[in-house]
Design a protein around this motif. Structure first.
Motif, PDB file in Angstrom:
ATOM      1  N   SER A  22       0.817  -1.201   0.000  1.00 46.77           N
ATOM      2  CA  SER A  22       0.000   0.000   0.000  1.00 46.77           C
ATOM      3  C   SER A  22       0.861   1.266   0.000  1.00 46.77           C
ATOM      4  O   SER A  22       0.528   2.257  -0.643  1.00 46.77           O
TER       5      SER A  22
ATOM      6  N   GLY B 257       0.558   3.722  -3.031  1.00 52.68           N
ATOM      7  CA  GLY B 257       0.098   5.071  -2.720  1.00 52.68           C
ATOM      8  C   GLY B 257       1.022   6.152  -3.240  1.00 52.68           C
ATOM      9  O   GLY B 257       0.583   7.223  -3.642  1.00 52.68           O
TER      10      GLY B 257
ATOM     11  N   CYS C 134      -7.426   2.028   0.969  1.00 48.26           N
ATOM     12  CA  CYS C 134      -6.353   2.911   0.484  1.00 48.26           C
ATOM     13  C   CYS C 134      -6.927   4.213  -0.051  1.00 48.26           C
ATOM     14  O   CYS C 134      -6.434   5.293   0.241  1.00 48.26           O
ATOM     15  N   SER C 135      -7.961   4.076  -0.876  1.00 49.23           N
ATOM     16  CA  SER C 135      -8.554   5.248  -1.502  1.00 49.23           C
ATOM     17  C   SER C 135      -9.132   6.189  -0.448  1.00 49.23           C
ATOM     18  O   SER C 135      -8.861   7.388  -0.459  1.00 49.23           O
TER      19      SER C 135
ATOM     20  N   SER D 265      -6.394   7.790   1.981  1.00 52.75           N
ATOM     21  CA  SER D 265      -5.445   8.780   1.463  1.00 52.75           C
ATOM     22  C   SER D 265      -6.138   9.960   0.794  1.00 52.75           C
ATOM     23  O   SER D 265      -5.484  10.862   0.293  1.00 52.75           O
TER      24      SER D 265
ATOM     25  N   ASN E 294      -7.373   8.382  -7.618  1.00 55.59           N
ATOM     26  CA  ASN E 294      -7.351   7.790  -6.288  1.00 55.59           C
ATOM     27  C   ASN E 294      -8.702   7.926  -5.577  1.00 55.59           C
ATOM     28  O   ASN E 294      -9.181   7.009  -4.926  1.00 55.59           O
TER      29      ASN E 294
ATOM     30  N   ALA F 133      -1.313   3.433   3.201  1.00 56.60           N
ATOM     31  CA  ALA F 133      -1.837   4.523   2.375  1.00 56.60           C
ATOM     32  C   ALA F 133      -1.568   5.880   3.014  1.00 56.60           C
ATOM     33  O   ALA F 133      -1.232   6.848   2.334  1.00 56.60           O
ATOM     34  N   VAL F 134      -1.713   5.936   4.341  1.00 56.93           N
ATOM     35  CA  VAL F 134      -1.474   7.199   5.043  1.00 56.93           C
ATOM     36  C   VAL F 134      -0.008   7.604   4.877  1.00 56.93           C
ATOM     37  O   VAL F 134       0.308   8.745   4.527  1.00 56.93           O
TER      38      VAL F 134
ATOM     39  N   ALA G  25       0.723   8.605   1.100  1.00 58.94           N
ATOM     40  CA  ALA G  25       0.200   9.905   0.685  1.00 58.94           C
ATOM     41  C   ALA G  25       1.139  11.023   1.116  1.00 58.94           C
ATOM     42  O   ALA G  25       1.320  12.007   0.401  1.00 58.94           O
ATOM     43  N   HIS G  26       1.756  10.872   2.291  1.00 57.22           N
ATOM     44  CA  HIS G  26       2.700  11.889   2.743  1.00 57.22           C
ATOM     45  C   HIS G  26       3.947  11.890   1.895  1.00 57.22           C
ATOM     46  O   HIS G  26       4.525  12.930   1.601  1.00 57.22           O
TER      47      HIS G  26
ATOM     48  N   HIS H  94     -11.774  10.607   6.111  1.00 61.39           N
ATOM     49  CA  HIS H  94     -10.732  10.485   7.135  1.00 61.39           C
ATOM     50  C   HIS H  94     -11.265   9.798   8.389  1.00 61.39           C
ATOM     51  O   HIS H  94     -10.717   8.787   8.842  1.00 61.39           O
TER      52      HIS H  94
ATOM     53  N   THR I 227     -12.488   6.187   7.746  1.00 58.14           N
ATOM     54  CA  THR I 227     -11.370   5.239   7.671  1.00 58.14           C
ATOM     55  C   THR I 227     -10.873   4.898   9.076  1.00 58.14           C
ATOM     56  O   THR I 227     -10.631   3.725   9.390  1.00 58.14           O
TER      57      THR I 227
END
Lengths: 258, 100
Positions: free
Chosen positions: A17, A21, A57-58, A61, A178, A214-215, A218-219, B20, B23
């Motif tokens: 992921s 991502g 994931c979608s 993120s 995404n 994913a988090v 994204a960063h 957010h 999730t």
């Protein structure tokens, strides 16, 4: 359920992921081959778990892209009529296609992804206005269909649709693609869930690992240039394609024999 | 045009928050379920399944929020588009239940 297997599934999802991502690809393209090749998981179970991971994931993120105003939400909902229609069609087809054709189709999609990575994406010349919408919608329908059949986000079809047909800047098309992937995957996951084809013991650790990945991914997307990860991606995609191709013909070089 | 841009900015913030926190909630439920499954087996798996269901529901909720937002902004064209997407997802779910 042995805890070791759950941890392994979590780790696979976290790693794939993060990788996915970073380039706006959903991790499903890695999850299904890894689970079937290394984990000896049934391909349909892997596809169900992968769809949940793609949604996770979608959703996980999306917030930073929305905040940065990179996501074109109106274009997304418009294109989602095509992706969800494709997904609905895929739900009907999924049960009819023999497993070895799924492996073959997966190998083709992996190779297409590798080729796409090799070709590099460029921001389209000139205006960023939306052009050639019918071609874009057609590609999106195909993306939804493939997503439902293989449990992937279908970035491989969404990205040419966004870049070539719709001529959007890369960051906008990545963020919008995404954003759409979650709804597309939900359209087929809803049917698989209702059918009882999503196996919790596999899907739950995969989903959890995907969110964490994913988090983090994204960063990284905001800071790392896409170029650096291109070669690594091409290599991994090529390897997985070769293995899926072998599996299509009933050969498995890795792990215990079935 | 400026008014429209301001309105979509609002929608983006709303959707960002929904996805957010949604999730986070789904992940927390799944984590709780997996932890419980070590001790209580089937009960834990049931909780984790609820978390998975919430994940699958989350994109549909996102479309529903867009639908309500577009209707309230009297943007009926996009309202209809959002309704269509929601309808397709619902059809998929009912197709699944009939095949189960």
């Amino acid at each position: 359920m042995p805890i070791g297997l759950e941890l392994w599934l979590f780790g696979v999802a976290l790693g794939t992921s993060m990788l996915g991502g970073v380039l706006g690809m959903a991790s499903g393209i890695f999850i299904v081959p890894v689970l079937t090749m290394f984990g000896r998981v049934d391909i349909h179970t892997a596809i169900g778990a992968s769809l949940v991971s793609v949604i996770a994931c979608s959703c996980g993120s999306a917030a930073p892209f929305l905040k940065e105003r990179l996501t074109n939400i109106r274009l997304a909902i418009l294109l989602e009529t095509a992706t969800t229609s494709g997904a609905l069609c895929g739900v009907f087809l999924a049960g009819l296609i023999p497993t070895h054709y799924l492996y073959l189709l997966f190998a083709v999609i992996l190779l297409l992804s590798a080729q796409q990575m090799l070709a590099r994406r460029k921001d389209p010349e000139g205006s960023s206005s939306i052009q050639r919408l019918p071609l874009g919608m057609t590609l999106m329908y195909g993306a939804g269909l493939i997503s439902a059949l293989l449990g992937i986000g279908s970035g491989v079809l969404k990205i040419p649709a966004m870049d070539t047909a719709l001529r959007l800047p890369i960051k906008v098309s990545s963020a919008t693609s995404n954003f759409m992937i979650g709804v597309t995957a939900a359209a087929s996951a809803a049917a698989y869930f209702a059918r009882g084809e999503i196996v919790t013991s596999v899907a739950a650790p995969i989903a959890l690992g995907s969110v964490a990945g994913a988090v983090l991914g994204a960063h990284i997307l905001m800071n790392v240039p896409n170029e650096k990860l291109r070669l690594m991606f091409i290599g991994i995609l090529g390897l997985l394609a070769a293995q899926m191709l072998l599996a299509a013909f009933g050969i498995n070089l890795i792990g215990p024999r079935s | 045009m400026n008014a429209t841009a301001a309105v979509s900015g609002q929608l983006e913030n709303l959707l960002g928050k929904l996805l957010h926190y949604g999730t986070l909630a789904a992940s927390a439920i799944i984590a709780l379920g997996l932890a419980l499954s070590v001790a209580a087996g089937a009960l834990g798996m049931g909780v984790a399944t609820a978390g998975i269901a919430l994940f699958i529901l989350l994109p549909a909720l996102r479309v529903a929020v867009m639908l309500v937002f577009f209707l309230r902004a009297r943007d009926y064209r996009y309202g209809a588009i959002a309704a269509l997407v929601l309808l397709i997802i619902s059809i998929s779910f009912f197709v699944g239940t009939r095949q189960a």
